[in-house]
Design a protein around this motif. Structure first.
Motif, mmCIF file in Angstrom:
data_model
loop_
_atom_site.group_PDB
_atom_site.id
_atom_site.type_symbol
_atom_site.label_atom_id
_atom_site.label_comp_id
_atom_site.label_asym_id
_atom_site.label_seq_id
_atom_site.Cartn_x
_atom_site.Cartn_y
_atom_site.Cartn_z
ATOM 1 N N ALA A 123 0.829 -1.203 0.000
ATOM 2 C CA ALA A 123 0.000 0.000 0.000
ATOM 3 C C ALA A 123 0.864 1.253 0.000
ATOM 4 C CB ALA A 123 -0.930 0.018 1.210
ATOM 5 N N HIS A 148 -2.308 -1.219 -3.612
ATOM 6 C CA HIS A 148 -3.396 -0.359 -3.160
ATOM 7 C C HIS A 148 -2.867 1.047 -2.846
ATOM 8 C CE1 HIS A 148 -6.145 -3.813 -2.546
ATOM 9 N NE2 HIS A 148 -5.052 -4.444 -2.140
ATOM 10 N N LYS A 168 -7.688 0.187 -7.677
ATOM 11 C CA LYS A 168 -6.529 0.250 -6.776
ATOM 12 C C LYS A 168 -6.628 1.411 -5.789
ATOM 13 C CE LYS A 168 -2.417 -0.314 -8.493
ATOM 14 N NZ LYS A 168 -1.206 -0.299 -9.360
ATOM 15 N N ASN A 170 -8.380 3.530 -2.894
ATOM 16 C CA ASN A 170 -9.292 3.409 -1.763
ATOM 17 C C ASN A 170 -9.368 4.762 -1.058
ATOM 18 O OD1 ASN A 170 -9.487 0.192 -1.526
ATOM 19 N ND2 ASN A 170 -7.357 0.753 -1.910
#
Length: 345
Positions: A123, A148, A168, A170
């Protein structure tokens, strides 16, 4: 839109708000800031000698894979190794923190590893949309390495415009969480503002972040003034093994949205942190203090408050659960600069 409660999207006519203040920069404040810059006399706005740097190699990363580890890459860019995964905060690899690369604040030191040398990232976390935290060039190059992107509400549109796949990205409002494998990420309040131009002020959200894994609990402040939210975050998510707290680019004229070092140390205490790394310093000249002042003042405040302060050399690994004492490396550079000045008199 009420303070502290945010919808999942930002309408064109709406703006996000802080919970305790309404931060405005009217013409009067802008004039005061311009006057302060014109009158400023600083002994050391930038380092007079190269900063110490620990190159981050694949061998170094591999040697620390069994323990939660963080590496300062510069400013607010932190590579976090947690639960066998890599997380990166506010990646800025460009030479300047600016809309253009031919002018603007230039970095004091190289990044201790290149974008190409970064390991695959579970991430990337973005705290807000300012240029020293959200860098278009870095995001576009990083995209293929990242599973992400986790961002505050509204910031995702930049990433999508730059080619990042929608699935991808968020976007989280304050107090919302997302779990990815064994890692949980929660967007928490901060006292700041947003905007990348003249017409988009506060159209996207800003946030601090709680990062929790099996091996450690970490807090990343993003940018913030000191406010009661730190205590609330500490009560809800603390204690933290490590806090990464903004300590730099402060001034009396904008103290509501950037903490002074003494406030940064107090925020760490409010958060119930065990050890603190001062970030947002030693990479770009973004205020009117000397380049080393944030670290020096934080060191003094930590000693008074009995806080475990970690000031690693850029690139050096820090074991989150069992950190070893660090040195005040900036003092050697100050002394070297003073010696050269004296020799030239």
């Amino acid at each position: 839109m009420s303070a502290g409660l945010f919808s999942s999207c930002v309408m064109q006519s709406e703006k996000f708000q802080n919970t305790e203040i309404n931060y405005e920069t009217g013409m009067g404040k802008i004039v005061d800031i311009l006057n302060a810059y014109m009158r400023a006399e600083r002994a050391a706005p930038v380092p007079e000698a190269p900063l110490p740097l620990r190159p981050i190699t694949r061998e170094l990363l591999a040697s620390n894979e069994s323990q939660p580890t963080v590496y300062r890459l510069g400013h607010s860019s932190i590579l976090i190794q947690l639960d066998g995964e890599y997380v990166l905060t506010d990646p800025v690899f460009s030479e300047r923190a600016s809309p253009v690369q031919w002018m603007g604040p230039r970095r004091f030191h190289p990044v201790p590893l290149s974008l190409e040398e970064l390991p695959p990232l579970k991430a990337v976390i973005i705290s807000h949309d300012h240029y020293d935290h959200l860098d278009k060039a870095s995001v576009r190059i990083l995209d293929e390495k990242v599973e992400h992107f986790i961002v505050p509400t509204g910031v995702g549109r930049y990433l999508r415009d730059w080619g990042v796949a929608t699935d991808k990205v968020n976007e989280l409002a304050w107090w919302q969480s997302i779990s990815i494998g064994s890692l949980q990420f929660t967007a928490t309040p901060a006292q700041h503002f947003s905007g990348r131009g003249l017409t988009d002020r506060d159209k996207t959200l800003w946030a601090s972040w709680v990062i929790v894994g099996h091996d450690a609990r970490i807090f990343f402040s993003g940018d913030s003034g000191y406010f009661a939210g730190f205590q609330k975050i500490g009560e809800r998510f603390g204690p933290f093994d490590l806090t990464l707290i903004e300590t730099g680019a402060y001034n009396d004229l904008w103290s509501e949205v950037h903490m002074k070092p003494e406030e940064s140390v107090q925020a760490h205490l409010d958060l119930r942190g065990r050890a603190m790394i001062p970030i947002h310093n030693s990479t770009f000249d973004l205020a009117l203090h000397d380049w080393f002042e944030p670290l020096e003042r934080a060191q003094v405040a930590a000693e008074v408050q009995g806080v475990t302060l970690l000031t690693p050399v850029i690139g050096a690994p820090v074991n989150v659960r069992a950190p070893v004492p660090t040195q005040a490396w900036w003092r050697e550079i100050i002394e070297e600069g003073q010696g050269e000045l004296a020799a030239g008199l």
